[in-house]
Enzyme design. Structure first.
Site, PDB file in Angstrom:
ATOM      1  N   ASP B 163      23.987  77.944 -34.956  1.00 51.56           N
ATOM      2  CA  ASP B 163      23.321  77.633 -33.557  1.00 51.56           C
ATOM      3  C   ASP B 163      23.365  76.223 -33.023  1.00 51.56           C
ATOM      4  O   ASP B 163      23.574  75.674 -32.004  1.00 51.56           O
ATOM      5  CB  ASP B 163      22.088  78.596 -33.605  1.00 51.56           C
ATOM      6  CG  ASP B 163      21.318  78.378 -32.154  1.00 51.56           C
ATOM      7  OD1 ASP B 163      21.788  78.895 -31.295  1.00 51.56           O
ATOM      8  OD2 ASP B 163      20.423  77.665 -32.073  1.00 51.56           O
ATOM      9  N   LYS B 187      30.866  86.419 -44.079  1.00 52.97           N
ATOM     10  CA  LYS B 187      32.323  86.839 -44.673  1.00 52.97           C
ATOM     11  C   LYS B 187      31.896  86.674 -46.187  1.00 52.97           C
ATOM     12  O   LYS B 187      32.332  87.496 -47.303  1.00 52.97           O
ATOM     13  CB  LYS B 187      33.415  85.940 -44.286  1.00 52.97           C
ATOM     14  CG  LYS B 187      33.847  85.972 -42.875  1.00 52.97           C
ATOM     15  CD  LYS B 187      34.436  87.391 -42.479  1.00 52.97           C
ATOM     16  CE  LYS B 187      34.804  87.152 -41.118  1.00 52.97           C
ATOM     17  NZ  LYS B 187      35.736  88.654 -40.941  1.00 52.97           N
ATOM     18  N   ARG B 208      28.707  78.886 -14.785  1.00 55.08           N
ATOM     19  CA  ARG B 208      27.804  78.413 -15.674  1.00 55.08           C
ATOM     20  C   ARG B 208      27.664  79.169 -17.179  1.00 55.08           C
ATOM     21  O   ARG B 208      26.928  78.598 -17.891  1.00 55.08           O
ATOM     22  CB  ARG B 208      26.551  78.621 -15.148  1.00 55.08           C
ATOM     23  CG  ARG B 208      26.041  77.711 -13.832  1.00 55.08           C
ATOM     24  CD  ARG B 208      24.651  77.926 -13.057  1.00 55.08           C
ATOM     25  NE  ARG B 208      23.813  78.151 -14.027  1.00 55.08           N
ATOM     26  CZ  ARG B 208      22.921  79.376 -14.005  1.00 55.08           C
ATOM     27  NH1 ARG B 208      22.971  80.183 -13.137  1.00 55.08           N
ATOM     28  NH2 ARG B 208      21.941  79.366 -14.748  1.00 55.08           N
ATOM     29  N   LYS B 209      28.830  79.802 -17.444  1.00 51.60           N
ATOM     30  CA  LYS B 209      28.960  80.274 -18.615  1.00 51.60           C
ATOM     31  C   LYS B 209      29.750  79.520 -19.677  1.00 51.60           C
ATOM     32  O   LYS B 209      30.965  78.894 -19.015  1.00 51.60           O
ATOM     33  CB  LYS B 209      29.556  81.947 -18.526  1.00 51.60           C
ATOM     34  CG  LYS B 209      28.527  82.777 -17.915  1.00 51.60           C
ATOM     35  CD  LYS B 209      29.231  84.223 -18.081  1.00 51.60           C
ATOM     36  CE  LYS B 209      28.419  85.301 -17.280  1.00 51.60           C
ATOM     37  NZ  LYS B 209      28.956  86.644 -17.060  1.00 51.60           N
TER      38      LYS B 209
END
Lengths: 241, 241
Positions: B163, B187, B208-209
């Site tokens: 993140d 994984k 805006r994505k």
């Protein structure tokens, strides 16, 4: 997704642990017990005294946190809910009877969510299990050392609390598992020092796959902070039979 | 997904901060500068001296960590890559010139990934940006206080590192953003004390994505530990123009 249970089981063997011996064999023969006891309050310890249980009130808990804790303790009196203890070391959650030969608590490691010394700075939380609903709820107060945007919790800390809650829920329902996928929609940021409810449940199981969902709510139920879905895979050698 | 940029901007305003004043107005008039400087080494500080930069080698770094760090430092000499400094407080990453009126570093908070005092116990990492490829790579050594399954990093700590990397990548390309969705496929578990590469990039932008992807590899490139996709939303009042 994990390739196979065998690969997983190998990967999860502590690097310094010896080959599987007689204790490991006895473990394989009673996986259900291992899974049931994992994270449970029935855990017995051979060392002097119990390790400290961090899922109990301390001076850093706000009144809102205490109120919710007391509410769930009250609900636990008839056995509907059950408080789950929490320790500083991963291995403290595993009973001696099902530890691998040579496995012992490494004092130089700490469970990620219990790695700060001072109360109230990091993850303050307590989990409650509702077995019949296959549901795990965490009462959670994020401290000032979990900051992301100024004044708010880091998205990664929210992900960690969700992963821990949803993973514990999966363990109780399906035995020892590993996260395969975790998908989180972040809806509204969580202010540092607030109290939220992390509410997870098992939605369905397909073979060794365990599907769960989770929502993070403000305590007044007015604000949905995040919601998540997760897929866990039962470890082949440790699945509940 | 976030409901609106306005809601977000309100939510992100520090609870104790006063209403937006003249400095805030000047900030709104130059969002690109704010975004560009955020997390950048050009940040100027009015306080005595720079805050400590934690994205530099320390005694806890393994030889493997140092080798990778040196490799990227070498690649940075022609400007292809650039090391990103990292501080203990969120607000230390934001230049004084674009801080909100009344905003100042809260010494009682800490950036989640920099919240442990002792070197080497938690997240040891350094990020490098490749602007032309819209790519951010983190050289990452997880310490013994990030434990999940005995001997391995907690899935939540891996989620936090992903993140943080992917979010920093989004900030440099698109300005101030918030995580809307983060989906991670786990994984292979990451041993505590190993060194891995967290490699993220912006795949595309739609309004805006901002869509990004990320992979976590062993340093020999033989083991894919995790891969992720993420959606970030530009904050309406701070989008790059």
């Amino acid at each position: 997704m994990w390739k196979s249970g065998v690969t997983l089981a190998r990967a999860l063997r502590p690097r310094s642990a010896p080959r599987l011996g007689s204790k490991a064999s006895s473990r394989a023969s009673k996986p259900a017990a291992a899974c049931h006891l994992l994270w449970s309050s029935e855990t017995q310890f051979s060392q002097a005294g119990q390790p400290k249980d961090y899922a109990l009130p301390n001076a850093s808990w706000s009144q809102g946190m205490l109120n919710l804790y007391n509410e769930f303790v009250e609900k636990s009196k008839d056995g509907t809910w059950k408080r789950i203890p929490s320790y500083r070391h991963s291995l403290d959650h595993i009973p001696d009877s099902v530890k691998l030969e040579g496995e012992k608590v490494q004092k130089d490691t700490r469970l990620f969510l219990r790695n700060l010394d001072e109360e109230g700075l990091g993850f303050e939380y307590v989990m409650f299990l509702n077995p019949s609903e296959k549901r795990m709820v965490t009462v959670y107060q994020p401290g000032p050392y979990l900051e992301g945007h100024p004044g708010f919790t880091h998205g990664g800390s929210t992900a960690a609390m969700i992963d821990s809650t949803i993973g514990s829920c999966a363990i109780f329902v399906a035995g020892r598992v590993m996260t395969a996928n975790l998908s989180i929609d972040f809806k509204n940021p969580i202010p540092l020092g607030s109290v939220v409810l992390v509410d997870s449940k098992v939605d369905r199981m397909e073979g060794r796959k365990v599907f769960l969902s989770c929502q993070v709510w403000s305590t007044d139920g007015q604000t949905l902070h995040a919601e998540a879905t997760a897929l866990f895979i039962q470890l082949a050698s440790l699945t509940r039979r």
